[in-house]
Design a protein around this motif. Structure first.
Motif, PDB file in Angstrom:
ATOM      1  N   LEU A 130      72.155  43.091  23.600  1.00 16.29           N
ATOM      2  CA  LEU A 130      73.472  42.624  24.033  1.00 16.29           C
ATOM      3  C   LEU A 130      74.072  43.689  24.939  1.00 16.29           C
ATOM      4  O   LEU A 130      73.928  44.870  24.662  1.00 16.29           O
ATOM      5  N   ASP A 131      74.753  43.267  26.013  1.00 17.39           N
ATOM      6  CA  ASP A 131      75.473  44.261  26.811  1.00 17.39           C
ATOM      7  C   ASP A 131      76.778  44.595  26.108  1.00 17.39           C
ATOM      8  O   ASP A 131      77.399  43.730  25.499  1.00 17.39           O
ATOM      9  N   CYS A 132      77.185  45.841  26.228  1.00 13.35           N
ATOM     10  CA  CYS A 132      78.402  46.266  25.544  1.00 13.35           C
ATOM     11  C   CYS A 132      79.641  45.584  26.129  1.00 13.35           C
ATOM     12  O   CYS A 132      80.635  45.402  25.451  1.00 13.35           O
ATOM     13  N   ASP A 133      79.559  45.187  27.395  1.00 17.69           N
ATOM     14  CA  ASP A 133      80.756  44.620  28.036  1.00 17.69           C
ATOM     15  C   ASP A 133      80.982  43.140  27.694  1.00 17.69           C
ATOM     16  O   ASP A 133      81.843  42.486  28.276  1.00 17.69           O
ATOM     17  N   LEU A 134      80.176  42.613  26.768  1.00 17.83           N
ATOM     18  CA  LEU A 134      80.295  41.221  26.317  1.00 17.83           C
ATOM     19  C   LEU A 134      80.068  40.205  27.427  1.00 17.83           C
ATOM     20  O   LEU A 134      80.518  39.064  27.335  1.00 17.83           O
ATOM     21  N   GLN A 135      79.371  40.607  28.476  1.00 14.50           N
ATOM     22  CA  GLN A 135      79.034  39.627  29.509  1.00 14.50           C
ATOM     23  C   GLN A 135      77.963  38.654  29.005  1.00 14.50           C
ATOM     24  O   GLN A 135      77.774  37.596  29.585  1.00 14.50           O
ATOM     25  N   PHE A 136      77.272  39.080  27.944  1.00 12.32           N
ATOM     26  CA  PHE A 136      76.364  38.155  27.252  1.00 12.32           C
ATOM     27  C   PHE A 136      77.134  37.657  26.029  1.00 12.32           C
ATOM     28  O   PHE A 136      77.225  38.363  25.029  1.00 12.32           O
TER      29      PHE A 136
ATOM     30  N   ASP B 183      82.947  37.196  32.358  1.00 12.61           N
ATOM     31  CA  ASP B 183      83.429  38.300  33.194  1.00 12.61           C
ATOM     32  C   ASP B 183      83.537  39.553  32.348  1.00 12.61           C
ATOM     33  O   ASP B 183      83.782  39.491  31.156  1.00 12.61           O
ATOM     34  N   ARG B 184      83.359  40.686  32.985  1.00 14.32           N
ATOM     35  CA  ARG B 184      83.503  41.955  32.295  1.00 14.32           C
ATOM     36  C   ARG B 184      84.970  42.139  31.934  1.00 14.32           C
ATOM     37  O   ARG B 184      85.849  41.914  32.766  1.00 14.32           O
ATOM     38  N   GLU B 185      85.241  42.530  30.669  1.00 10.32           N
ATOM     39  CA  GLU B 185      86.639  42.675  30.238  1.00 10.32           C
ATOM     40  C   GLU B 185      87.222  44.022  30.658  1.00 10.32           C
ATOM     41  O   GLU B 185      88.253  44.110  31.293  1.00 10.32           O
TER      42      GLU B 185
HETATM   43 MG    MG Z   1      77.971  44.078  32.761  1.00 11.55          MG
END
Ligand code: MG
Ligand code: UDP
Length: 308
Positions: free
Chosen positions: A92-98, A197-199
């Motif tokens: 999982l990407d940390c930025d929650l883009q997934f 989107d990246r938060e």
């Molecule tokens: Mg990202």
């Protein structure tokens, strides 16, 4: 059953608490989980924040890399760090883009027997036209050279324990996750997801880090680029042959200045011989390249016995 979530993080201080809370909210209690965060040489407060999260979340494991090694290395570190009794890992990407909301469906596919459940981006995230074109160009080349279709692929993947064990057997140092996910084989299900989107924070990639990743990805899967040398040599030899004949014709017709024929023919011979030598070397280096990686020659995905 224990599931490992692997989350690489580079300068994600503002994002980490949100990501952890989100995971705690979304994941159901059908499984046990461990959250493995890899701090990939962050220069912000990421590590302090991860340490602060440890108290309230016993399922959290955190690892800090000594410097920024890049996402691919962080993923490798995460896979190495999963518990021995973990049955599957999800990246999982940390930025929650997934979006973690997809995890439930990923686990269902896994339970249905798929060993790799891989997310493909239904459309790419907000990015410039330049970035889109670069990605398209890279995927085209990668596809042509390696035969693996990477278009719209992502690191948002679930790997069964068997896949992870196979991955452990790879001996090379540079492991391009998405490429190997295809190379390893196994029973695979691809699903489409919409990239969020990246938060917080911003993307850590720039032109050079992407270029480096592209070169590393292509060269770790294909030696075909080296074989451009013999190809180039073949084209040039044809040209040399025509030029050689033309020079000799001029000579016998007495149209050439004294000594000129010798100079041209010598040049062509030296050029031709150099290209021949380089071509032979390229063929052998390509072979060495493939051998030196000492990848497993095959991977057994299932093994059944009559007495089981
Ligand atoms: Mg990202
Ligand atoms: N990341 C990392 N090391 C790096 C670059 C990125 O661990 O050198 C992590 C980052 O923290 C994030 C994920 O990899 O969790 C994806 O990175 P990013 O969002 O910057 O990439 P993009 O979404 O633009 O492809």
């Amino acid at each position: 059953m224990l599931i490992s979530l692997i989350i690489p993080a580079h300068n994600e201080a503002t994002q980490i608490p949100h990501t952890l809370t989100k995971l705690q909210e979304v994941l159901d209690s059908n499984y046990e989980y461990e959250f493995i965060f890899i701090d990939d040489g962050s220069t912000d407060e990421s590590w302090q924040i991860l340490k602060a999260c440890l108290e309230a979340e016993p399922r959290l494991k955190i690892l800090k890399l000594s410097r920024n090694f890049g996402k691919e290395a962080a993923l490798a570190c995460g896979l190495d760090a999963i518990s021995p009794d973990s049955q599957a890992a999800i990246i999982l990407d940390c930025d929650l883009q997934f979006p973690p909301e997809y995890i439930k469906a990923m686990l269902e596919h896994w339970r249905a027997g798929y060993q790799i459940v891989a997310g493909r981006k239904s459309h790419r995230q907000k990015e410039s036209w330049g970035a889109k074109i670069k990605a398209k160009f890279f995927y085209k080349i990668f596809d042509k050279l390696t035969g693996f279709e990477l278009k719209n692929s992502s690191d948002f993947q679930l790997w069964d324990r068997a896949v992870i064990e196979a991955w452990y057997k790879l001996s090379e140092r540079e492991l391009f996750f998405r490429g190997f996910s295809q190379w390893l084989g196994f029973k695979r299900h691809d699903f489409e997801f919409t990239v969020a989107d990246r938060e917080h924070g911003q993307s850590s990639w720039n032109f050079f880090s992407l270029l480096k990743l592209s070169i590393s990805a292509i060269t770790s899967f294909s030696a075909k680029i080296l074989l451009l040398i013999p190809l180039m040599a073949a084209v040039l030899w044809l040209f040399f042959l025509i030029l050689g004949i033309q020079t000799l014709l001029h000579f016998f017709r007495g149209e050439s200045a004294t000594g000129f024929t010798t100079v041209i023919l010598l040049q062509l011979m030296i050029g031709g011989a150099t290209l021949l030598a380089l071509s032979l070397l390229a063929v052998y280096i390509a072979k060495l390249f493939n051998e030196v990686k000492s990848r497993p020659r095959y991977i057994v995905s299932e093994f059944l016995r009559g007495d089981d």
